[in-house]
Design an enzyme around this catalytic site. Sequence first.
Site, mmCIF file in Angstrom:
data_model
loop_
_atom_site.group_PDB
_atom_site.id
_atom_site.type_symbol
_atom_site.label_atom_id
_atom_site.label_comp_id
_atom_site.label_asym_id
_atom_site.label_seq_id
_atom_site.Cartn_x
_atom_site.Cartn_y
_atom_site.Cartn_z
ATOM 1 N N HIS A 17 0.915 -1.080 -0.075
ATOM 2 C CA HIS A 17 -0.074 -0.460 0.052
ATOM 3 C C HIS A 17 1.087 1.270 -0.448
ATOM 4 O O HIS A 17 0.790 2.266 -0.725
ATOM 5 C CB HIS A 17 -0.982 0.432 1.754
ATOM 6 C CG HIS A 17 -1.814 -0.495 1.128
ATOM 7 N ND1 HIS A 17 -1.957 -1.633 2.518
ATOM 8 C CD2 HIS A 17 -2.855 -1.466 0.540
ATOM 9 C CE1 HIS A 17 -3.277 -2.569 2.565
ATOM 10 N NE2 HIS A 17 -3.802 -2.212 1.205
ATOM 11 N N LYS A 41 -16.232 -7.345 5.047
ATOM 12 C CA LYS A 41 -15.221 -8.233 5.489
ATOM 13 C C LYS A 41 -15.165 -7.403 7.215
ATOM 14 O O LYS A 41 -15.221 -6.543 7.710
ATOM 15 C CB LYS A 41 -13.133 -6.848 5.553
ATOM 16 C CG LYS A 41 -12.835 -7.504 3.888
ATOM 17 C CD LYS A 41 -11.924 -6.416 3.380
ATOM 18 C CE LYS A 41 -11.522 -6.834 2.776
ATOM 19 N NZ LYS A 41 -10.274 -5.954 2.383
ATOM 20 N N ARG A 89 -1.680 -6.445 -8.663
ATOM 21 C CA ARG A 89 -0.894 -7.817 -8.041
ATOM 22 C C ARG A 89 -0.811 -8.285 -8.163
ATOM 23 O O ARG A 89 -0.093 -9.228 -9.324
ATOM 24 C CB ARG A 89 -1.486 -8.311 -6.498
ATOM 25 C CG ARG A 89 -1.223 -6.796 -5.029
ATOM 26 C CD ARG A 89 -1.306 -7.655 -4.103
ATOM 27 N NE ARG A 89 -2.681 -8.048 -4.146
ATOM 28 C CZ ARG A 89 -3.816 -8.143 -3.340
ATOM 29 N NH1 ARG A 89 -3.392 -8.873 -1.163
ATOM 30 N NH2 ARG A 89 -5.552 -8.138 -3.296
ATOM 31 N N SER A 127 -3.476 -6.791 3.182
ATOM 32 C CA SER A 127 -3.427 -6.795 4.489
ATOM 33 C C SER A 127 -3.984 -8.337 5.267
ATOM 34 O O SER A 127 -3.366 -8.595 6.858
ATOM 35 C CB SER A 127 -4.505 -6.337 4.402
ATOM 36 O OG SER A 127 -4.367 -4.793 3.972
#
Length: 160
Positions: A17, A41, A89, A127
């Site tokens: 990040h 989440k 990614r 994360s």
Amino acid sequence: MKIAICPGSFDPVTLGHKDIIERTAELFDKVIVLVMSNSVKSPLFSLEERMDMIKRCVNMGNVEVDTYNGLLVNYARENNAVAIVKGLRAVSDFDYEFQQALTNKSLYPEIETVFIAARGENMFLSSSMVKEVCRLGGDVSQFVPGEILDDVIKRCKGEK
């Protein structure tokens, strides 16, 4: 002034990040790192804690940190942003992010989505992965900025 938004949950902020934010700050006059809640989440850190961690990790004069609980394009419009910047990614990220970009463009035609490819060393970093490794006692010092390492370790161990 060209304003970009880097949105995400940042729970916690990772070196990946941080890299995307810093590279974005080199391309735009102003960058707003927008900490958002994600209904699917369960966050480890509160919105305020995540904002504080980003502020401690990213020390660039043209980067601000904010939070918002609503449609990203509404925030972009209210803040005169010209771009939403997302780090990618893998190809699997692109599928989801491309769908989001098309939706955002249909809701706010003036906004552009800019994709920045993750550096090789951050291609696997998320994360969720950081939290899992940390909860299982692994060393996450190579995944999160040193400024927040102790916060992440303590929280993963159940400390406030």
